[in-house]
Scaffold this active site. Structure first.
Site, PDB file in Angstrom:
ATOM      1  N   CYS A 138      -5.584   1.643   5.993  1.00 52.38           N
ATOM      2  CA  CYS A 138      -6.250   0.384   6.333  1.00 52.38           C
ATOM      3  C   CYS A 138      -5.744  -0.103   7.686  1.00 52.38           C
ATOM      4  O   CYS A 138      -4.821   0.478   8.275  1.00 52.38           O
ATOM      5  CB  CYS A 138      -6.005  -0.657   5.248  1.00 52.38           C
ATOM      6  SG  CYS A 138      -4.400  -1.464   5.386  1.00 52.38           S
ATOM      7  N   GLU A 163       1.198   3.706   1.927  1.00 51.59           N
ATOM      8  CA  GLU A 163       1.848   4.040   3.202  1.00 51.59           C
ATOM      9  C   GLU A 163       3.078   3.175   3.442  1.00 51.59           C
ATOM     10  O   GLU A 163       4.097   3.649   3.967  1.00 51.59           O
ATOM     11  CB  GLU A 163       0.867   3.836   4.370  1.00 51.59           C
ATOM     12  CG  GLU A 163      -0.373   4.721   4.338  1.00 51.59           C
ATOM     13  CD  GLU A 163      -1.544   4.077   3.603  1.00 51.59           C
ATOM     14  OE1 GLU A 163      -1.310   3.353   2.598  1.00 51.59           O
ATOM     15  OE2 GLU A 163      -2.698   4.288   4.017  1.00 51.59           O
ATOM     16  N   CYS A 200      -1.962  -0.811   7.647  1.00 50.77           N
ATOM     17  CA  CYS A 200      -1.132   0.396   7.600  1.00 50.77           C
ATOM     18  C   CYS A 200      -1.237   1.181   8.908  1.00 50.77           C
ATOM     19  O   CYS A 200      -0.249   1.745   9.377  1.00 50.77           O
ATOM     20  CB  CYS A 200      -1.526   1.269   6.418  1.00 50.77           C
ATOM     21  SG  CYS A 200      -1.114   0.505   4.837  1.00 50.77           S
ATOM     22  N   HIS A 224       0.851  -1.186   0.000  1.00 53.66           N
ATOM     23  CA  HIS A 224       0.000   0.000   0.000  1.00 53.66           C
ATOM     24  C   HIS A 224       0.891   1.242   0.000  1.00 53.66           C
ATOM     25  O   HIS A 224       2.066   1.172   0.380  1.00 53.66           O
ATOM     26  CB  HIS A 224      -0.887   0.001   1.250  1.00 53.66           C
ATOM     27  CG  HIS A 224      -1.969  -1.045   1.213  1.00 53.66           C
ATOM     28  ND1 HIS A 224      -2.950  -1.140   2.174  1.00 53.66           N
ATOM     29  CD2 HIS A 224      -2.231  -2.036   0.319  1.00 53.66           C
ATOM     30  CE1 HIS A 224      -3.762  -2.148   1.887  1.00 53.66           C
ATOM     31  NE2 HIS A 224      -3.344  -2.703   0.771  1.00 53.66           N
TER      32      HIS A 224
END
Lengths: 346, 179
Positions: free
Chosen positions: B107, B73, B110, B71
């Site tokens: 999420c 991040e 993360c 992701h």
């Protein structure tokens, strides 16, 4: 007393030393919730079917289909053989003196054959497991659609001895990786990803957070699986115990994207201790098949603090079992906190 | 937004993002998200800002790497770690003064990663109804997890509609029946 180290080596195939128990959802593992209802004795048994019919139409007990309307009063000098649920306390008209007359309007249900009402507690939700069913039934007879696999799993008998021997082997690989990681100054956590269909180990990894704070064993394994499929983004070359085998050749050779495994779909993960929140959610994103862990963690997210594998609203769920090689995995943790304590004292 | 230790709150306060900062850095994060969309990835983009300097940026690269944890991040956190290494700075002291600007609520994974690295402030655009770890599905950002780093503050809603539109565009494309 026998030294610990010897016992580990000696018990390499001792599958009787541990039991794998399922980590069920909150719904499946919570206590039985009860609600209050009015019940009344059926003093004339011949009136039973009429009473049930009329009570069902006046007070249908919506959403409580798991509750039986009538229960038998077993022996012990009970003056009447049966008792029937009249209505929930919350259904009852707001009256001070509860009596059959105040609960039942005379045009709805004929009172013939009914004694005076009393309060009972009945299970608010259908039981999902045998232990819940047994508890619920102590309060009031309850029907139960049994999931046999869950019942067997809760007894710790889901896996046959040959299956346990294979699981033992996989967790031993994770355990060995954990020890190798520990040798390199990492936390003693190891993990293995297996394709249960081919019984092939796809990836073995251990904690590498000494070099990268997010490289927990599970995150390492997920990237190793990606590498086995031609992706991935890290190099773990300097850790000999972190390795992968390329994707099953038959699926790989066919070259069709659709026949390649989608990340961890259908794979099993073995990890020496319960994954943290980050790792647990990484497994959801990776569509892992099942997870087996040795021992619980303080902030664990597959049973201890959260049950991310059964979290409502998430688009992927999976089964989790804990306790595989529990003693050895617990000892890994012991080693670690001992070391940490020592380094703090130094 | 949950309970926080006094010192953490004070640290977060000392560089709380101004409206101007938010405007500037979020514009950058949206550029990253658009880049993701153009490359067939879930359109999420982010920036890690330390001392008014971008020390990490990322966009979703899950498909490219076949690693579902890539992701935006996570990509940006890797860059931040590299930056610390090259600058010879202590990771923890940098992270404690770093804000994350991201187009979509982080999420659950993360959010936990941000906690593990002690990032104190997250500015995000729209909610993440599917996976959100800052309240939408679970509230990892403020949960009582003593072994999982420190809690962080969230500032949400900046250009939220735009962030949602990008996600919708992506999921429409992704649907094979829509091809």
């Amino acid at each position: 007393m026998e030294p610990q180290i010897k016992r580990w080596k000696g018990s390499a195939c001792d599958t009787d030393s541990w039991v794998a128990y399922p980590v069920l959802s909150d719904d499946q593992s919570q206590d039985v919730e009860l609600i209050e209802a009015f019940a009344a004795p059926i003093v004339d048994k011949k009136e039973t079917s009429r009473l049930i019919r009329e009570l069902n139409s006046l007070y249908p007990l919506n959403g409580l289909q798991h509750i039986k309307r009538v229960r038998a009063c077993k022996g012990k000098g009970s003056p009447h053989p049966l008792e029937v649920l009249v209505c929930l306390v919350s259904d009852a008209p707001d009256v001070k003196d509860v009596s059959i007359g105040s609960l039942l309007p005379s045009d709805g249900v004929r009172h013939d054959g009914l004694g005076e009402p009393f309060v009972v507690k009945v299970p608010a939700r259908p039981p999902l497991t045998r232990p819940q069913f047994e508890l619920a039934s102590k309060h009031w007879p309850t029907s139960f659609h049994e999931d046999k696999q869950v019942t067997v799993a809760l007894r710790g008998e889901l896996f046959s001895p040959p299956q346990k021997a294979t699981m033992h082997l996989y967790m031993m690989s994770a355990f060995t990786a954990a020890e190798a990681g520990k040798e390199m100054g990492m936390e003693a956590v190891g993990a293995v990803v297996v394709n249960p269909a081919t019984q092939r180990i796809i990836a073995v990894g251990h904690d590498c957070r000494g070099d990268h704070p997010l490289h927990h064993a599970v995150m390492v394994c997920i990237d190793l699986v990606a590498q086995s499929q031609g992706g991935g983004c890290y190099s773990f070359d300097r850790y000999p115990a972190c390795r992968f085998t390329s994707s099953d050749t038959d699926t790989f050779k066919s070259g069709e994207a659709s026949s390649q495994p989608y990340i961890c779909t259908g794979y099993d993960l073995y990890v020496t201790r319960e994954p943290c929140v980050m790792c647990a959610m990484a497994l959801v994103h990776s569509r892992i098949g099942r997870v087996f862990y040795g021992t619980a963690s303080a902030d664990g997210a597959l049973g201890t603090k959260f049950k991310i594998h059964s979290q409502k609203d998430l688009n992927h769920r999976f089964e989790v079992y804990k306790g595989v090689l529990s003693k050895q995995c617990e000892d890994l943790k012991g080693l670690e906190s001992h070391n940490r304590k020592q380094s703090l004292e130094d | 937004m949950g309970t926080q230790g006094g010192s953490e709150a004070a640290a977060a306060e000392s560089f709380y993002p101004s409206d101007e900062d938010r405007e500037k850095w979020m514009a950058n994060a949206f550029d990253m998200a658009r880049d993701a969309l153009e490359n067939g990835e879930v359109p999420v983009g982010c920036l890690m800002v330390y001392n008014d300097e971008v020390v990490g940026k990322g966009r979703n690269e899950v498909n490219e790497t076949k690693n579902a944890t890539r992701h935006a991040e996570m990509v940006a956190l890797d860059q931040l770690l590299d930056w610390c290494r090259h600058s010879n700075l202590d990771v923890r002291s940098v992270c404690e003064q770093t804000a994350l600007y991201v187009t979509v609520e982080p999420c659950i994974m993360c959010a936990a990663a941000l906690r593990l690295l002690n990032i104190p402030v997250v500015v995000y655009g729209c909610r993440n109804e599917r996976f959100g770890g800052c309240g939408s599905v679970l509230e990892v950002s403020s949960a009582n997890l003593p072994q999982t780093g420190t809690t962080f503050k969230c500032v949400s809603g900046h250009r939220a509609e735009e962030a949602v539109e990008m996600l919708k565009t992506f999921y429409k494309q992704e649907n094979p029946n829509g091809d």
